[in-house]
Design a protein around this motif. Structure first.
Motif, PDB file in Angstrom:
ATOM      1  N   ALA A 410      64.437  44.254  25.007  1.00 58.73           N
ATOM      2  CA  ALA A 410      64.883  43.433  23.883  1.00 58.73           C
ATOM      3  C   ALA A 410      64.754  41.978  24.304  1.00 58.73           C
ATOM      4  N   ASN A 411      63.870  41.249  23.626  1.00 63.90           N
ATOM      5  CA  ASN A 411      63.549  39.867  24.013  1.00 63.90           C
ATOM      6  C   ASN A 411      63.190  39.783  25.501  1.00 63.90           C
ATOM      7  N   GLY A 412      62.436  40.796  25.959  1.00 66.18           N
ATOM      8  CA  GLY A 412      61.940  40.812  27.327  1.00 66.18           C
ATOM      9  C   GLY A 412      62.883  41.405  28.345  1.00 66.18           C
ATOM     10  N   GLU A 413      64.137  41.643  27.974  1.00 66.07           N
ATOM     11  CA  GLU A 413      65.110  42.192  28.911  1.00 66.07           C
ATOM     12  C   GLU A 413      65.245  43.705  28.683  1.00 66.07           C
ATOM     13  N   PRO A 414      65.317  44.501  29.762  1.00 64.53           N
ATOM     14  CA  PRO A 414      65.423  45.957  29.591  1.00 64.53           C
ATOM     15  C   PRO A 414      66.750  46.362  28.945  1.00 64.53           C
ATOM     16  N   VAL A 415      66.669  47.387  28.077  1.00 64.30           N
ATOM     17  CA  VAL A 415      67.865  47.999  27.485  1.00 64.30           C
ATOM     18  C   VAL A 415      67.741  49.510  27.653  1.00 64.30           C
ATOM     19  N   THR A 416      68.859  50.200  27.537  1.00 62.83           N
ATOM     20  CA  THR A 416      68.835  51.641  27.754  1.00 62.83           C
ATOM     21  C   THR A 416      68.156  52.358  26.592  1.00 62.83           C
ATOM     22  N   VAL A 417      67.583  53.508  26.922  1.00 62.56           N
ATOM     23  CA  VAL A 417      66.948  54.330  25.888  1.00 62.56           C
ATOM     24  C   VAL A 417      67.994  54.792  24.872  1.00 62.56           C
ATOM     25  N   GLU A 418      69.202  55.097  25.364  1.00 60.84           N
ATOM     26  CA  GLU A 418      70.259  55.569  24.472  1.00 60.84           C
ATOM     27  C   GLU A 418      70.608  54.503  23.434  1.00 60.84           C
ATOM     28  N   ALA A 419      70.712  53.241  23.876  1.00 52.15           N
ATOM     29  CA  ALA A 419      71.027  52.159  22.946  1.00 52.15           C
ATOM     30  C   ALA A 419      69.914  51.989  21.907  1.00 52.15           C
ATOM     31  N   PHE A 420      68.666  52.127  22.358  1.00 53.89           N
ATOM     32  CA  PHE A 420      67.530  52.008  21.446  1.00 53.89           C
ATOM     33  C   PHE A 420      67.545  53.146  20.417  1.00 53.89           C
ATOM     34  N   GLU A 421      67.802  54.359  20.870  1.00 52.64           N
ATOM     35  CA  GLU A 421      67.819  55.504  19.960  1.00 52.64           C
ATOM     36  C   GLU A 421      68.948  55.381  18.939  1.00 52.64           C
ATOM     37  N   GLU A 422      70.085  54.844  19.366  1.00 51.67           N
ATOM     38  CA  GLU A 422      71.183  54.632  18.427  1.00 51.67           C
ATOM     39  C   GLU A 422      70.818  53.570  17.400  1.00 51.67           C
ATOM     40  N   LEU A 423      70.098  52.526  17.841  1.00 55.12           N
ATOM     41  CA  LEU A 423      69.629  51.500  16.906  1.00 55.12           C
ATOM     42  C   LEU A 423      68.691  52.096  15.875  1.00 55.12           C
ATOM     43  N   VAL A 424      67.729  52.898  16.340  1.00 54.21           N
ATOM     44  CA  VAL A 424      66.782  53.537  15.428  1.00 54.21           C
ATOM     45  C   VAL A 424      67.527  54.405  14.412  1.00 54.21           C
ATOM     46  N   ALA A 425      68.528  55.151  14.872  1.00 55.94           N
ATOM     47  CA  ALA A 425      69.300  56.006  13.963  1.00 55.94           C
ATOM     48  C   ALA A 425      70.023  55.174  12.909  1.00 55.94           C
ATOM     49  N   ARG A 426      70.591  54.034  13.306  1.00 55.40           N
ATOM     50  CA  ARG A 426      71.293  53.182  12.340  1.00 55.40           C
ATOM     51  C   ARG A 426      70.310  52.574  11.333  1.00 55.40           C
TER      52      ARG A 426
END
Length: 505
Positions: A410-426
């Motif tokens: 996110a803006n070049g900084e790593p984020v967890t896969v879980e956080a990304f999947e929750e974002l996609v779900a929302r």
């Protein structure tokens, strides 16, 4: 009468009433046979009997020439025997072969007089009950004509109470009989039911677009695509370009796949075209299919593969035929079809097809999410790398799927896969609040923008424009059909809202 006598009399009133009711009941039972004889059932006559099935006459089926069937209140139709196969005779004298199994049944029951029971050796003995039996006038009359000029006439009545048998008479004697369901159901066929039907060659997996035209309205054009997992994605092409709600696309394809022609009706003429409403149709549906292979399982369970050339199927829907049917024209012929099966075409509305969860791209895999608001920019990138085993082969899970390693920034900084999947779900759950009066192409500066990209090459652009204190106009790929809550984006982004990078002045 003294007061004490009156009191005693009242004491016995309930007992006297009971005796009177029992006496009336006994009288009714005693008179029941006479009542039944005086007032017979209006539709059928109750009988208690032990069926005595027998064949009372057999005629040579090879000498059968025609069978003419008349249903009460309907025009007669005639079947002509051609080398053991009956053909339906049209008004112009032309002959159309009917289903061989049905033909065999007509020949069988026209030349072999089967009865389940004999009710009377002479129907005159029950003359006063023949109307209640549906024999005066008969519900169905069938007349068989033979090569020597002789005729046999069969009369069929209503169903006998509490049985599946029908009252039955024939011209060979004066008897009154019962026949089984097979006899009645054979002659119950109408001419329309006997005409051969070839169903349109519709293969759901090859359908690429459906055009629906309602009189005086802009056509609704939907492009459809079915993947190998039978997931359906759709896009409105007209009256405006807009992604379709996944469930709406699936329902439309299901309606196309479920369509079946019913009974074939009278030949198409100017008269019938007007009679059935094809000159001013309720809807014209064109189903376009790309070429490709498809498989079918036969009645015996054998799997066969076929190739379909690119094709179009056009269905013209005319007047309603009662509550449950509608007239349909296909390839120059008129048919009766189920109103239920074509209701989806008659009530089609582009506004109902438009996606209400615009950030939901179905089964496609998101690789990029870019959000721009007044607070800044958020760029999320996801990469999926196939896992390779030490032997240089791809790794598969227990279900046979390739295993990937997912990396998200996110803006070049790593984020967890879980956080990304929750974002996609929302984002997939982010829903519009309502529908605008008409589609528009908003102008001006949006309050926020969102760009979505998938590994499958799909791109979608969302933008929100000021509307009122509670909602914003939502444009999808430049077209606005809905409005959305002002809080919708913030709720969908969740903790990612804090990662918005302010835009440099």
């Amino acid at each position: 009468m003294s007061r004490s006598d009156k009191t005693g009399f009242r004491r016995y009133l309930p007992l006297l009433a009971l005796v009177l009711v029992l006496a009336l009941a006994a009288a009714f039972v005693w008179l029941l046979p006479a009542i039944k004889k005086t007032f017979p059932a209006t539709s059928t006559i109750a009988q208690t009997y032990a069926p005595t099935y027998k064949t009372i006459a057999e005629l040579d089926p090879e000498t059968l020439e025609t069978v003419t069937v008349t249903h009460l209140g309907e025009d007669p139709y005639t079947l002509v025997n051609q080398d053991g196969i009956l053909s339906l005779q049209s008004e112009d004298g032309s002959l159309e072969p009917i289903n061989t199994t049905v033909s065999d049944n007509f020949i069988k029951y026209a030349t072999t007089i089967y009865v389940e029971d004999t009710l009377a050796e002479d129907a005159a003995d029950l003359a006063d009950q023949l109307s209640a039996m549906g024999l005066i006038p008969p519900q169905i009359t069938a007349t068989a004509v033979f090569a020597d000029g002789s005729k046999v006439t069969i009369l069929l009545g209503s169903t006998m109470l509490d049985t599946t048998y029908h009252y039955y008479m024939w011209s060979g004697d004066n008897g009154l009989y019962l026949c089984n369901t097979g006899v009645y159901e054979t002659f119950e066929n109408t001419a329309d039911m006997l005409r051969s039907i070839t169903q349109p060659p519709i293969i759901a997996s090859l359908v690429e677009s459906v055009n629906i035209e309602h009189a005086g309205e802009t056509p609704i054009v939907c492009s459809l695509e079915t993947d190998e997992d039978d997931a359906v994605q759709g896009t409105l092409q007209s009256p405006y370009a807009y992604p379709m709600q996944a469930q709406a696309a699936k329902a439309l394809l299901s309606a196309v796949d479920s369509f079946r022609l019913g009974a074939r009706l009278r030949p198409m003429t100017d008269e019938t075209r007007s009679l059935y409403g094809f000159d001013t149709p309720e809807a014209v549906v064109t189903i376009n299919q790309r070429g490709g292979q498809f498989s079918q399982v036969s009645d015996s369970g054998a799997l066969s593969y076929f190739t379909l050339e690119p094709s179009s199927v056009t269905l013209t829907l005319g007047n309603a035929d009662g509550e449950f049917f509608r007239y349909c024209e296909y390839e120059g012929n008129s048919y009766r079809v189920s109103a239920f099966l074509v209701n989806a075409f008659l009530t089609a509305d582009a506004a109902d097809y438009a996606a209400t969860n615009p950030a939901d791209l179905g089964a496609d895999t998101l690789t990029g999410i870019t959000v721009q608001t007044g607070d800044g920019t958020l760029e999320i990138r996801a990469s999926y790398v196939e896992n390779v085993l030490p032997n240089n082969e791809l790794e598969y899970d227990e279900y046979g799927n390739i295993v990937y390693t997912t990396e998200v920034t996110a803006n070049g900084e790593p984020v967890t896969v879980e956080a990304f999947e929750e974002l996609v779900a929302r984002l997939q759950q982010m829903s519009v609040s309502g529908t605008l009066d008409s589609e528009t192409a908003p102008v001006g500066t949006p309050l926020w923008r969102m760009a979505l990209e998938t590994a499958q090459g799909e791109n979608r652009r969302l933008a929100a424009y000021p509307m009122d204190a509670f909602n914003d106009v939502l444009a999808v790929d430049g077209v606005a059909v809905h409005y959305i809550s002002k809080e919708a984006l913030e709720i969908a982004l969740g903790e990612f809202s804090a990662l918005l990078t302010p835009v440099s002045p």
